[in-house]
Design an enzyme around this catalytic site. Structure first.
Site, PDB file in Angstrom:
ATOM      1  N   ASP A  54      27.950  21.000  24.305  1.00 25.06           N
ATOM      2  CA  ASP A  54      26.767  21.670  24.858  1.00 25.06           C
ATOM      3  C   ASP A  54      26.025  22.489  23.808  1.00 25.06           C
ATOM      4  O   ASP A  54      25.044  23.150  24.112  1.00 25.06           O
ATOM      5  CB  ASP A  54      27.131  22.550  26.052  1.00 25.06           C
TER       6      ASP A  54
ATOM      7  N   ASP B 160      33.632  17.716  24.579  1.00 22.48           N
ATOM      8  CA  ASP B 160      34.009  19.052  25.010  1.00 22.48           C
ATOM      9  C   ASP B 160      34.142  19.004  26.534  1.00 22.48           C
ATOM     10  O   ASP B 160      33.607  18.094  27.179  1.00 22.48           O
ATOM     11  CB  ASP B 160      32.918  20.038  24.586  1.00 22.48           C
TER      12      ASP B 160
ATOM     13  N   CYS C 273       0.845  -1.204   0.000  1.00 17.06           N
ATOM     14  CA  CYS C 273       0.000   0.000   0.000  1.00 17.06           C
ATOM     15  C   CYS C 273       0.876   1.248   0.000  1.00 17.06           C
ATOM     16  O   CYS C 273       0.605   2.221  -0.707  1.00 17.06           O
ATOM     17  CB  CYS C 273      -0.913   0.030   1.226  1.00 17.06           C
TER      18      CYS C 273
ATOM     19  N   ASP D  88      30.480  24.715  20.286  1.00 18.34           N
ATOM     20  CA  ASP D  88      31.005  23.517  19.628  1.00 18.34           C
ATOM     21  C   ASP D  88      30.409  23.289  18.251  1.00 18.34           C
ATOM     22  O   ASP D  88      30.537  22.201  17.697  1.00 18.34           O
ATOM     23  CB  ASP D  88      30.722  22.289  20.502  1.00 18.34           C
TER      24      ASP D  88
END
Length: 699
Positions: free
Chosen positions: A594, A414, A16, A598
């Site tokens: 965060d 980080d 389908c 970054d």
């Protein structure tokens, strides 16, 4: 172009989805579309201002499908109460039929009972075919009109042929062609299978339903010192809301009166409440536990955290894994191939002089074949996995991101705001704090908040502000130019000074001639960091740290966490370059940050993780968002991805094996239509049930 997610009415199997996609692709205004059988949705990227939903539906009408807006509800053919009542009657008839067939084959029934049952069987078969089997019969004229078949077409043709053959055999009293029992059992069991499958599919999406149910419908508005209960739709940004203990927080906002503890388990999966004070942000649909608070609304509608999460989960659950392209290709030729195979089976058996066996085998081929299990193998696992992730605070952007996690061998972190809690504080300083705070108030760097929080004096106007990302910033205050940043930054400006030996993070403040002050900032390591790194080591993932901080700070953090590989004094661009170097050596690197400074590294990495406090969600730019900064969820995300694709492989294996074994047995006459119906009915259910195990996965 606009991308719209529609509900699809009338889907019965994987073929389908292919038919819908094939039909709509004819419209030149559609740029791209995906159709998901498991979630019964279609993501269509098209010129919405040119093509209406009515136009789309006109293309699908002949096929028996239609698109609905998300605020509409699909009436489930196989789950409503009236249909389930019909299924129960069909199952009762199946039991009678089975008992009669056993007695007829193994005992001598009185002629009265034999005649009675041979009159009763056509009546029961008629009920099953023309009442319970309506969806299957409707697919036949649609097939003749459009020449596109689906699973319902196979069942419809198979049971109709069996019924017609039995009807004419009854007229001439030729019992060898009695297939009434097959019609009764097949229609009843296949309908039961669809009922169980639909319910099981619904359970895979329960996580999203729970999120939707969290949304408040109204709130208490505080205006002119009067409280009034109002609909959420009337609230605007800036309104003041009153939230009492035990109530759901209606919208995202900032506390301007009171303090409390908040149950944020809907965001993080963590049961422990979070303490909130004056000035803290709160998220809509979390639960206020202990105190009366007033909050100022900061986000409404689709910009709230919950709305973003719901959108992300919906998008991820309806996205497609690359393996589904193979399923599409199989589904495209599966049903037509089965129809041809069934016809050839009848011809060959007839040539061999056994037309009755040929007719039985041909009917069985139509009934045993099922593309549904193939169509459900991948999307049901994805829906369950994405939902499981959302429940525990792991938000996955799409299937591709989930699949990539399986290939990662290096995880880079980080430091500030990732390995550490991201709430730095000023612990010692020499020099004018007011000057530095005035400069830092223009920066989004995590350390800037520590300076501005420590400053108790009024901020001074700053002109000519400029920030060199990862190094420092400059600005003019009262006609004097100031510079603030790392030792490397001041050295690049040819400013002479003596570096501090502190193991804390440092910000230096200088004018154009000399050093004015040194500011020491501490940021504690997250409680979950050590456990997260151990969990990743157990998963055979290499870990490393990338930080813009000084060597002394990086060495101290790395030593305390037993991180052997780290880089210090790295600018955002340096981090991105280092990750690119690693990946050039055929490594697959995941970057965990965060989401603030970054961005280049996250964009360069093979997979990007963004840690979020729950109010600053960076889901648009990251592959995976970890809510509330729990680093252990990084390892959990890898475990979830591995389990998901193991489940998909299992599903695909059993779906292929079912058809590879079942169809040859049907062709060679080793299966009866009734047994084929039973096998087909539960093939899809078994695949969905296997996917549902992901909901109970221990992460």
């Amino acid at each position: 172009m606009t991308t719209v997610n529609y509900l699809v009415k009338g889907m019965h199997c994987a073929s389908c989805a292919f038919s819908i996609k094939n039909s709509l692709k004819k419209l030149k205004e559609i740029d791209d579309l995906t159709v998901n059988y498991a979630s019964e949705t279609a993501n269509i990227n098209y010129k919405k201002d040119v093509v209406s939903i009515e136009t789309l539906n006109s293309e699908l009408k002949a096929l028996g499908y239609s698109l609905l807006e998300k605020n509409q509800e699909i009436k489930k053919d196989f789950t409503d109460k009236s249909n389930f009542s019909s299924i129960k009657i069909g199952l009762f008839f199946s039991a009678i039929s089975a008992i009669f067939m056993l007695l007829e084959n193994f005992t001598m029934l009185p002629k009265f009972w034999e005649d009675f049952m041979h009159h009763l069987m056509p009546i029961m078969a008629s009920y099953c075919l023309f009442v319970l089997g309506t969806p299957y019969l409707k697919s036949i004229p649609a097939f003749l009109k459009t020449r596109q078949a689906n699973m319902n077409t196979l069942i419809g043709i198979g049971t109709s042929v069996a019924f017609i053959a039995s009807f004419f055999a009854s007229i001439v009293d030729f019992k060898a062609l009695y297939y009434y029992d097959a019609v009764i059992v097949v229609i009843s069991l296949v309908s039961l299978g669809k009922y169980l499958e639909t319910n099981a599919k619904a359970k895979t999406g329960e996580a999203l339903k729970k999120l939707l149910n969290l949304q408040a419908k109204d709130a208490i508005l505080l205006k002119d010192n009067k409280q009034q209960k109002v609909s959420l739709s009337t609230i605007v940004i800036g309104d003041i809301l009153v939230v009492r203990p035990g109530e759901i927080i209606p919208l995202d906002g900032q506390i301007i009166f009171g303090n409390t503890s908040i149950d944020e388990s809907m965001l993080t999966g963590e049961s422990l409440p979070v303490e909130k004070q004056l000035g803290d942000t709160v998220v809509g649909s979390t639960i206020n536990q202990t105190g009366l608070i007033h909050l100022k609304v900061t986000q409404i509608g689709q910009t709230t955290v919950l709305a973003k999460i719901i959108h992300l989960v919906e998008t991820a659950q309806s996205s497609r894994a690359p393996v589904e392209d193979l399923v599409d290709k199989v589904a495209a030729i599966f049903v037509p191939t089965i129809l041809v195979t069934s016809f050839l089976t009848l011809i060959i058996w007839t040539i061999l002089g056994q037309p009755i066996a040929g007719l039985t085998s041909a009917i069985t081929v139509l009934i045993i074949a099922c593309p549904c299990a193939l169509g459900l193998a991948t999307p049901t696992a994805i829906i369950a996995a994405v939902g499981k992730g959302a429940q525990v605070g792991i938000l996955i952007k799409n299937v591709e991101s989930l699949q990539k996690l399986n290939n990662v061998n290096i995880v880079a972190f980080d430091k500030t705001g990732t390995l550490t809690i991201g709430q730095p504080s000023l612990v010692a300083h020499t020099g004018p704090l007011q000057i530095l705070a005035s400069l830092e108030s223009n920066s989004t760097h995590p350390l800037a908040k520590a300076i501005t929080n420590a400053n108790k004096q009024s901020l001074l106007p700053v002109s000519g502000f400029k920030e060199t990302r990862g190094l420092g910033l400059e600005g003019t205050i009262k006609n004097l130019k100031y510079f603030a940043g790392s030792a490397k930054y001041l050295q690049s400006l040819k400013i002479n000074f003596k570096e501090s030996t502190s193991t804390n993070s440092l910000i230096y403040l200088a004018d154009s001639k000399k050093l004015l002050g040194t500011f020491e900032i501490a940021d504690p390591i997250r409680e979950t960091t050590s456990q997260a790194l151990k969990a990743l080591a157990n998963l055979k993932k290499q870990t490393l740290m990338l930080t813009g901080d000084r060597q002394q700070v990086a060495t101290t953090i790395a030593k305390s966490l037993s991180i052997s590989d780290f880089r210090f004094e790295q600018s955002p661009e340096d981090k991105a370059s280092f990750i690119a170097e690693l990946q050039a050596k055929k490594n697959k690197v995941a970057m965990v940050g965060d989401g603030i400074n970054d961005t280049p590294a996250l964009a360069t990495a093979y997979v990007s993780f963004a840690l979020s406090s729950g109010t600053d969600i960076a889901m648009e730019t990251s592959d995976v968002t970890i809510l509330h900064g729990d680093l252990q969820k990084v390892a959990q995300a890898f475990h979830l991805a591995n389990s998901t694709f193991t489940t998909i492989k299992e599903n695909l294996f059993w779906a292929f094996i079912y058809n590879l074994i079942g169809i040859p047995l049907a062709i060679t006459g080793h299966l009866s239509p009734a047994v084929a119906g039973l096998a087909m009915a539960f093939s899809s259910v078994s695949v969905v049930a296997n996917s549902l195990r992901l909901k109970t996965l221990k992460l």
